[in-house]
Design a protein around this motif. Structure first.
Motif, PDB file in Angstrom:
ATOM      1  N   GLN A 217      -0.208  15.021   0.786  1.00  0.00           N
ATOM      2  CA  GLN A 217       0.261  14.422  -0.462  1.00  0.00           C
ATOM      3  C   GLN A 217      -0.634  14.747  -1.653  1.00  0.00           C
ATOM      4  O   GLN A 217      -0.294  14.418  -2.782  1.00  0.00           O
ATOM      5  CB  GLN A 217       0.332  12.901  -0.309  1.00  0.00           C
ATOM      6  CG  GLN A 217       1.397  12.434   0.647  1.00  0.00           C
ATOM      7  CD  GLN A 217       1.362  10.932   0.822  1.00  0.00           C
ATOM      8  OE1 GLN A 217       0.327  10.342   1.122  1.00  0.00           O
ATOM      9  NE2 GLN A 217       2.504  10.291   0.620  1.00  0.00           N
TER      10      GLN A 217
ATOM     11  N   ALA B 230       3.490  11.751  -3.946  1.00  0.00           N
ATOM     12  CA  ALA B 230       4.467  10.692  -3.672  1.00  0.00           C
ATOM     13  C   ALA B 230       4.468   9.621  -4.753  1.00  0.00           C
ATOM     14  O   ALA B 230       5.485   9.358  -5.382  1.00  0.00           O
ATOM     15  CB  ALA B 230       4.185  10.063  -2.309  1.00  0.00           C
ATOM     16  N   CYS B 231       3.324   8.987  -4.983  1.00  0.00           N
ATOM     17  CA  CYS B 231       3.286   7.843  -5.908  1.00  0.00           C
ATOM     18  C   CYS B 231       2.896   8.228  -7.338  1.00  0.00           C
ATOM     19  O   CYS B 231       2.905   7.379  -8.224  1.00  0.00           O
ATOM     20  CB  CYS B 231       2.371   6.743  -5.382  1.00  0.00           C
ATOM     21  SG  CYS B 231       0.603   7.124  -5.377  1.00  0.00           S
ATOM     22  N   GLN B 232       2.544   9.497  -7.543  1.00  0.00           N
ATOM     23  CA  GLN B 232       2.263  10.020  -8.884  1.00  0.00           C
ATOM     24  C   GLN B 232       1.067   9.347  -9.572  1.00  0.00           C
ATOM     25  O   GLN B 232       1.030   9.239 -10.793  1.00  0.00           O
ATOM     26  CB  GLN B 232       3.507   9.906  -9.777  1.00  0.00           C
ATOM     27  CG  GLN B 232       4.676  10.738  -9.308  1.00  0.00           C
ATOM     28  CD  GLN B 232       4.434  12.215  -9.556  1.00  0.00           C
ATOM     29  OE1 GLN B 232       4.348  12.643 -10.693  1.00  0.00           O
ATOM     30  NE2 GLN B 232       4.288  12.989  -8.505  1.00  0.00           N
TER      31      GLN B 232
ATOM     32  N   CYS C  24       1.607   2.880  -1.998  1.00  0.00           N
ATOM     33  CA  CYS C  24       2.033   4.250  -2.289  1.00  0.00           C
ATOM     34  C   CYS C  24       3.502   4.460  -1.931  1.00  0.00           C
ATOM     35  O   CYS C  24       4.279   4.972  -2.733  1.00  0.00           O
ATOM     36  CB  CYS C  24       1.154   5.254  -1.539  1.00  0.00           C
ATOM     37  SG  CYS C  24       1.693   6.974  -1.728  1.00  0.00           S
TER      38      CYS C  24
ATOM     39  N   ALA D 120       6.517   5.256  -4.494  1.00  0.00           N
ATOM     40  CA  ALA D 120       7.224   6.530  -4.330  1.00  0.00           C
ATOM     41  C   ALA D 120       8.733   6.311  -4.217  1.00  0.00           C
ATOM     42  O   ALA D 120       9.517   7.038  -4.826  1.00  0.00           O
ATOM     43  CB  ALA D 120       6.695   7.264  -3.103  1.00  0.00           C
TER      44      ALA D 120
ATOM     45  N   ASN E  68      11.752   7.553  -6.946  1.00  0.00           N
ATOM     46  CA  ASN E  68      12.744   8.509  -6.480  1.00  0.00           C
ATOM     47  C   ASN E  68      13.928   8.540  -7.441  1.00  0.00           C
ATOM     48  O   ASN E  68      14.426   7.506  -7.860  1.00  0.00           O
ATOM     49  CB  ASN E  68      13.201   8.114  -5.070  1.00  0.00           C
ATOM     50  CG  ASN E  68      14.051   9.167  -4.433  1.00  0.00           C
ATOM     51  OD1 ASN E  68      15.014   9.649  -5.009  1.00  0.00           O
ATOM     52  ND2 ASN E  68      13.700   9.527  -3.219  1.00  0.00           N
TER      53      ASN E  68
END
Length: 162
Positions: free
Chosen positions: A18, A38-40, A58, A62, A66
């Protein structure tokens, strides 16, 4: 396509799992800028090397980020993000497409509208439908009768501090 959460550019390299690095931000900040795909969020500095994000929530963040939306033309939740977080317990939920957009969380029994995330919404998507209720307003005093509009998950991310 992977984009950097800081500069929104796609000049990104995936390091492992990730973890990604933004070449543009690293150059401008004069230090390596890493983030979770995933969670930026920025990858925690000085953490043991791992390919999985160790930041709290996380997976929840995420899922809420989406971009997938409900596309079934017969669903009352059409146009909504596929995943919603219950405003009561943060459980990830989706709408089954049947009936009205109001759902009750199976985990904590919190009722809410899948479209606008309000807890007391009649699910009215138009001013015409709102006009029908003006004669019966006394029955719906506890409800917000402003037109219901699909909102994104930014509100949930803010409320939950994600």
């Amino acid at each position: 396509m992977n984009k950097c959460p800081s500069c929104d550019q796609s000049n990104v390299g995936v390091l492992d799992g990730q973890c990604a690095v933004c070449k543009s931000c690293s150059k401008s900040k004069r230090s390596v800028f890493q983030f979770c795909l995933a969670c930026q969020r920025e990858w925690p500095r000085n953490t043991p090397t791992t390919n999985s994000c160790m930041l709290p929530n996380c997976a929840l963040r995420a899922a809420l980020l989406n971009k997938t939306k409900i596309t079934d033309p017969h669903s009352s939740a059409r146009g909504c993000p596929y995943f919603r977080a219950c405003p009561g317990c943060k459980a990830l939920l989706t709408h089954n497409g049947e009936g009205c957009p109001n759902i009750i969380c199976p985990h904590c029994s919190t009722p809410f509208c899948f479209r606008c995330l309000r807890q007391r919404c009649l699910g009215l998507g138009s001013i015409e439908a709102l006009g029908i209720l003006t004669n019966r307003l006394t029955r719906f005093q506890d409800y917000d009768i402003t037109p219901c509009r699909v909102v994104d998950n930014k509100q949930s991310l803010t409320v939950f501090g994600l």
